[in-house]
Design a protein around this motif. Structure first.
Motif, PDB file in Angstrom:
ATOM      1  N   PRO A  23       0.839  -1.208   0.000  1.00  0.00           N
ATOM      2  CA  PRO A  23       0.000   0.000   0.000  1.00  0.00           C
ATOM      3  C   PRO A  23       0.871   1.254   0.000  1.00  0.00           C
ATOM      4  N   VAL A  24       0.442   2.247  -0.787  1.00  0.00           N
ATOM      5  CA  VAL A  24       1.205   3.490  -0.945  1.00  0.00           C
ATOM      6  C   VAL A  24       0.245   4.667  -0.932  1.00  0.00           C
ATOM      7  N   ARG A  25       0.650   5.752  -0.285  1.00  0.00           N
ATOM      8  CA  ARG A  25      -0.107   7.013  -0.306  1.00  0.00           C
ATOM      9  C   ARG A  25       0.654   7.959  -1.223  1.00  0.00           C
ATOM     10  N   VAL A  26      -0.020   8.567  -2.193  1.00  0.00           N
ATOM     11  CA  VAL A  26       0.633   9.365  -3.234  1.00  0.00           C
ATOM     12  C   VAL A  26       0.211  10.834  -3.177  1.00  0.00           C
ATOM     13  N   THR A  27       1.183  11.701  -3.412  1.00  0.00           N
ATOM     14  CA  THR A  27       0.914  13.123  -3.575  1.00  0.00           C
ATOM     15  C   THR A  27       1.407  13.528  -4.964  1.00  0.00           C
TER      16      THR A  27
END
Length: 91
Positions: A23-27
């Motif tokens: 899982p990755v959170r992207v900006t």
């Protein structure tokens, strides 16, 4: 002109297990490309805009660099249009 190299990349080679979901959170549209790991949470900032899959591809490239694997070994399973994404590693 070539894209500048990513600096201070954390070692995420421990995630390179076949079938592993990451899982990755992207900006998107950040001022610079970066990757940060905080208590197991992976946050990736990319300069690419979130249109036509450009940001997703940039995230895949950065994650692959941190893991020490080929970008083609990472598949985006969930989150094509959201900030929270799920990549799966397949050797």
């Amino acid at each position: 002109m070539a894209k500048p190299k990513l600096r201070d990349v954390p070692d995420l080679s421990n995630l390179a297990m076949p079938g592993r979901a990451i899982p990755v959170r992207v900006t998107p549209k950040a001022t610079k490309d970066s990757i940060q790991v905080d208590r197991g949470d992976i946050r990736i900032s990319v300069t690419a805009p979130p249109e036509n899959g450009k940001a997703n591809e940039a995230v895949r490239q950065i994650l692959a660099t941190a893991m020490g694997v080929a970008p083609s070994a990472l598949t985006l399973k969930q989150g094509q249009t959201t900030r929270d994404k799920l990549f799966v590693y397949a050797s």
